[in-house]
Design a protein around this motif. Structure first.
Motif, mmCIF file in Angstrom:
data_model
loop_
_atom_site.group_PDB
_atom_site.id
_atom_site.type_symbol
_atom_site.label_atom_id
_atom_site.label_comp_id
_atom_site.label_asym_id
_atom_site.label_seq_id
_atom_site.Cartn_x
_atom_site.Cartn_y
_atom_site.Cartn_z
ATOM 1 N N PRO A 125 18.952 -31.446 -18.593
ATOM 2 C CA PRO A 125 18.073 -30.104 -19.150
ATOM 3 C C PRO A 125 17.630 -29.438 -17.681
ATOM 4 N N ARG A 173 16.876 -18.607 -22.798
ATOM 5 C CA ARG A 173 16.557 -17.024 -23.436
ATOM 6 C C ARG A 173 15.592 -16.189 -22.492
ATOM 7 N N GLU A 189 14.701 -22.010 -25.011
ATOM 8 C CA GLU A 189 13.772 -21.113 -24.667
ATOM 9 C C GLU A 189 13.596 -20.658 -23.110
ATOM 10 N N GLY A 190 13.967 -21.746 -22.127
ATOM 11 C CA GLY A 190 14.104 -21.347 -20.900
ATOM 12 C C GLY A 190 15.461 -20.406 -20.556
ATOM 13 N N ARG A 201 14.991 -27.420 -27.958
ATOM 14 C CA ARG A 201 14.631 -26.006 -28.182
ATOM 15 C C ARG A 201 13.747 -25.718 -27.033
ATOM 16 N N ALA A 202 13.051 -26.219 -26.102
ATOM 17 C CA ALA A 202 12.467 -26.208 -24.844
ATOM 18 C C ALA A 202 13.553 -25.599 -23.857
ATOM 19 N N VAL A 203 14.665 -26.184 -23.708
ATOM 20 C CA VAL A 203 15.740 -25.917 -23.016
ATOM 21 C C VAL A 203 16.094 -24.449 -23.420
ATOM 22 N N ALA A 245 14.074 -27.927 -35.775
ATOM 23 C CA ALA A 245 13.826 -27.614 -34.394
ATOM 24 C C ALA A 245 14.552 -26.219 -34.020
ATOM 25 N N ALA A 301 13.643 -31.076 -30.118
ATOM 26 C CA ALA A 301 12.549 -30.414 -29.688
ATOM 27 C C ALA A 301 12.651 -30.166 -28.043
ATOM 28 N N ARG A 302 13.193 -31.114 -27.358
ATOM 29 C CA ARG A 302 13.430 -31.101 -25.938
ATOM 30 C C ARG A 302 14.751 -30.089 -25.879
#
Length: 235
Positions: free
Chosen positions: A147, A193, A190-191, A186-188, A216, A183-184
């Motif tokens: 990640p 994007r 966002e990075g 999804r955070a990746v 998610a 959820a993890r």
């Protein structure tokens, strides 16, 4: 000649497809999302091309394959059908050209060398849609980039002229609650994007965990046997 067994098989296939689509719609609405924004990919690994033809007759337009040989063979046999072919397996650099010839989307770009090989294989065939595969486990031997390294790989892909970065892909670990894993992811996403706003796809969720994936933010689900039925005996 069509037999009664053939007709029953098509009926069962249609029923399984309808049941999954209904579950996807329920999960999407529960997450406050429009079901229309979710792409359901039917994974046809080990099934014959004839099953893909039946799926197309039922309205399926997105199919996925894990192995380059199967992908190439089925795409060639069914080239006349209006299908989007997704390659979702681990890619080898020496098979990148064959993958590129047959796939419309490659979900499993997990290292720069594979991305480079896909780019080198371009032959005036436009842009190839790709996703960065993220490894959500602690096992470095599993497919996917760590990640913490996903954005760097995304930037590498963005520098390759024949590839179009679409987003990220992952498989939930077996030993973790899928909602937490996604959820993890999804955070990746966002990075990624943040460096490419149009890379909005999240390919996540299979038969056992697509509800959590939808919650998610998954945009693409990869569903196999719940639709296709048991894999045929390969002898």
């Amino acid at each position: 000649m069509t037999t009664a067994a053939d007709g029953q098989g098509r009926s069962d296939l249609a029923a399984r497809l309808t049941a999954i689509d209904e579950r996807i719609a329920v999960a999407a609405r529960a997450a406050g999302r429009d079901p229309a924004e979710i792409t359901r990919i039917v994974v046809t690994k080990f099934h014959p091309a004839s099953l893909v033809r039946e799926l197309r007759a039922l309205g399926v337009s997105d199919v996925g394959e894990n192995r380059q040989q199967e992908l190439s063979a089925k795409q060639a046999e069914l080239a006349a059908l209006d299908l989007t072919w997704h390659f979702i397996g681990q890619g080898q650099t020496n098979k990148a050209a064959a993958i590129r010839r047959s796939a419309d989307v490659v979900h499993s770009v997990d290292r720069g060398r594979f991305a480079d090989a896909l780019d080198r294989a371009a032959q005036d065939d436009g842009l190839l849609d790709v996703l960065v595969q993220v490894n959500l486990t602690d096992d470095p031997g599993r497919g996917g980039v760590a990640p913490a390294d996903a954005v760097a790989l995304a930037e590498h892909v963005l520098a390759l002229p024949s590839l179009r970065l679409r987003g990220v892909m992952a498989v939930a670990p077996l030993d973790e609650e899928p909602g937490a894993a996604f959820a993890r992811l999804r955070a990746v996403a966002e990075g990624v994007r943040a460096v490419q706003p149009s890379a909005s796809w999240i390919s996540a969720g299979m038969t056992g965990d697509f509800v959590e994936a939808i919650d998610a933010g998954a945009t693409h689900l990869r569903i196999g046997s719940a639709i296709t039925g048991p894999r045929p005996d390969r002898g």
